[in-house]
Write a protein that holds these residues in place. Sequence first.
Motif, PDB file in Angstrom:
ATOM      1  N   UNK A 162       0.833  -1.209   0.000  1.00 50.35           N
ATOM      2  CA  UNK A 162       0.000   0.000   0.000  1.00 50.35           C
ATOM      3  C   UNK A 162       0.865   1.256   0.000  1.00 50.35           C
ATOM      4  N   UNK A 163       1.949   1.230   0.756  1.00 52.56           N
ATOM      5  CA  UNK A 163       2.801   2.413   0.889  1.00 52.56           C
ATOM      6  C   UNK A 163       3.466   2.791  -0.435  1.00 52.56           C
ATOM      7  N   UNK A 164       3.604   1.828  -1.353  1.00 53.13           N
ATOM      8  CA  UNK A 164       4.251   2.101  -2.640  1.00 53.13           C
ATOM      9  C   UNK A 164       3.266   2.553  -3.709  1.00 53.13           C
ATOM     10  N   UNK A 165       1.977   2.562  -3.383  1.00 54.96           N
ATOM     11  CA  UNK A 165       0.955   2.977  -4.346  1.00 54.96           C
ATOM     12  C   UNK A 165       0.679   4.464  -4.143  1.00 54.96           C
ATOM     13  N   UNK A 166       1.446   5.276  -4.787  1.00 54.98           N
ATOM     14  CA  UNK A 166       1.474   6.712  -4.505  1.00 54.98           C
ATOM     15  C   UNK A 166       0.214   7.451  -4.927  1.00 54.98           C
ATOM     16  N   UNK A 167      -0.594   6.862  -5.800  1.00 52.78           N
ATOM     17  CA  UNK A 167      -1.842   7.508  -6.217  1.00 52.78           C
ATOM     18  C   UNK A 167      -3.027   7.090  -5.358  1.00 52.78           C
ATOM     19  N   UNK A 168      -2.794   6.193  -4.412  1.00 50.45           N
ATOM     20  CA  UNK A 168      -3.888   5.635  -3.617  1.00 50.45           C
ATOM     21  C   UNK A 168      -4.401   6.666  -2.617  1.00 50.45           C
ATOM     22  N   UNK A 169      -5.705   6.999  -2.728  1.00 47.24           N
ATOM     23  CA  UNK A 169      -6.296   7.991  -1.824  1.00 47.24           C
ATOM     24  C   UNK A 169      -7.324   7.382  -0.882  1.00 47.24           C
ATOM     25  N   UNK A 170      -7.756   6.138  -1.155  1.00 47.78           N
ATOM     26  CA  UNK A 170      -8.789   5.556  -0.306  1.00 47.78           C
ATOM     27  C   UNK A 170      -8.750   4.040  -0.297  1.00 47.78           C
ATOM     28  N   UNK A 171      -9.180   3.463   0.839  1.00 48.38           N
ATOM     29  CA  UNK A 171      -9.321   2.018   0.993  1.00 48.38           C
ATOM     30  C   UNK A 171     -10.675   1.742   1.634  1.00 48.38           C
ATOM     31  N   UNK A 172     -11.474   0.886   0.994  1.00 47.66           N
ATOM     32  CA  UNK A 172     -12.759   0.482   1.540  1.00 47.66           C
ATOM     33  C   UNK A 172     -12.775  -1.028   1.709  1.00 47.66           C
ATOM     34  N   UNK A 173     -13.529  -1.499   2.688  1.00 54.38           N
ATOM     35  CA  UNK A 173     -13.628  -2.928   2.966  1.00 54.38           C
ATOM     36  C   UNK A 173     -15.091  -3.268   3.196  1.00 54.38           C
ATOM     37  N   UNK A 174     -15.591  -4.328   2.569  1.00 60.85           N
ATOM     38  CA  UNK A 174     -16.987  -4.709   2.809  1.00 60.85           C
ATOM     39  C   UNK A 174     -17.147  -5.458   4.124  1.00 60.85           C
TER      40      UNK A 174
END
Length: 431
Positions: free
Chosen positions: A203-215
């Motif tokens: 996750x830390x290497x995904x520089x465009x990642x702005x959100x994480x959702x979990x069902x």
Amino acid sequence: MNGNVMWDGTSPITYGLLGRKLGHSWSPVIHERLGSVPYVLIEREPDQVRDFIVNGAWRGLNVTIPYKQDAAQLADVRTSRVERLGVANTLVRQQDGTILADNTDILGFAWMLERFANREFDKTASELLAAKSVLVFGSGGASQAIRAALEDVNAHVSVISRTGVDTYETLLERHSDASLIVNTTPVGMYPNCPASPVAKDTLSQMKSLVGVLDVVYNPTRTGICLDAEDLGIANESGLAMLVGQALFASELFQGHELEHAIATDILDDIHASTGNIVLIGMPGSGKSSCGRQLGKICGREHIDLDDAFSERFDKSPADVIRESGEDEFREMETEVLSTYASRSGLVLSTGGGVVTRPENYRLMHQNGTIVMLDRPLSELSSKGRPISQASGVEELARRRMPLYVSWADMVVTCTGSARGDALEIIKRLSI
């Protein structure tokens, strides 16, 4: 907010949840607030499902795995959402006796996603995600609805699974530009928590990642959400989707629209009633006595971690420290903590040194509000506390106080009585 009613097999059914093995479910509580009552849990084996759906005397059903495909196939009328996905989670017996099938999982996730985008970014879901890369972990039934809702806001959706081209191993190679991740797998669900389908380092290497959702909605903060929080990435687990899909199902059941604000109220109430209250602080600060009072006043089970330790290992913490050393004790303490911290609705009084192991923070934070009790050092006794006796209260405070403060969601200055401390916590938490 508790209590499930399992169908007795003979009583008339108005509304209910159909599945094979249901156990505990929040659906009856949610539907009671929404007005679709009475609502019962209905467990049926696969060879009983057809007859129950076609000939059963019910008005409205929610349907969970493994019967969502059956629900779609056995209905007389299918909405475009069901035709699109081939599965249904909501059935309504219409006035002419025919069965209407719909899929409110799409609507529930869309409602959750819209709230998330607005709250965290002051944007609509479409403004946030249109033409952006979104990853959906898992290819099961839940994944279908999530993918459909994401496609409806014009996101570019890729499914990550254990086999094929797009796997967790090729995530960074193929999708490092993803803006959002949605986990639809059961990884991290109680009691196997906190766990995550992907490493925090990824996750830390995904520089465009702005959100994480979990069902997944139990625990409150799943492993992937905890990792996202550590990295400063906006995140939310799946209770909002559960409540959202129930809202739209209840509208179908009752035949009229509901005020959507009630769903937010239900969310807040469930969080308040299920979240643990975890007490930390210096040895002798009154965590056990305050915890007992909190449990008594709030009607919650109180767990004293030292007592639970003694019951688990048939030795007191002090005995283990004297016989085997503090390191051995801390490892055993974490084992006990992991058992209780994954549960919900508890008051949990911890030992003074629980903050010395960093992994304990995740265990307590996943389902709880961490409250530090702050008592003046001059009022703390080291009697019967081998670590306090060996190190001295002042030295312990020097080492641990920064940890207590950084871990705590709330610091409560001791009032002079356990009941007074408990009442102050209740007031501050608005419970």
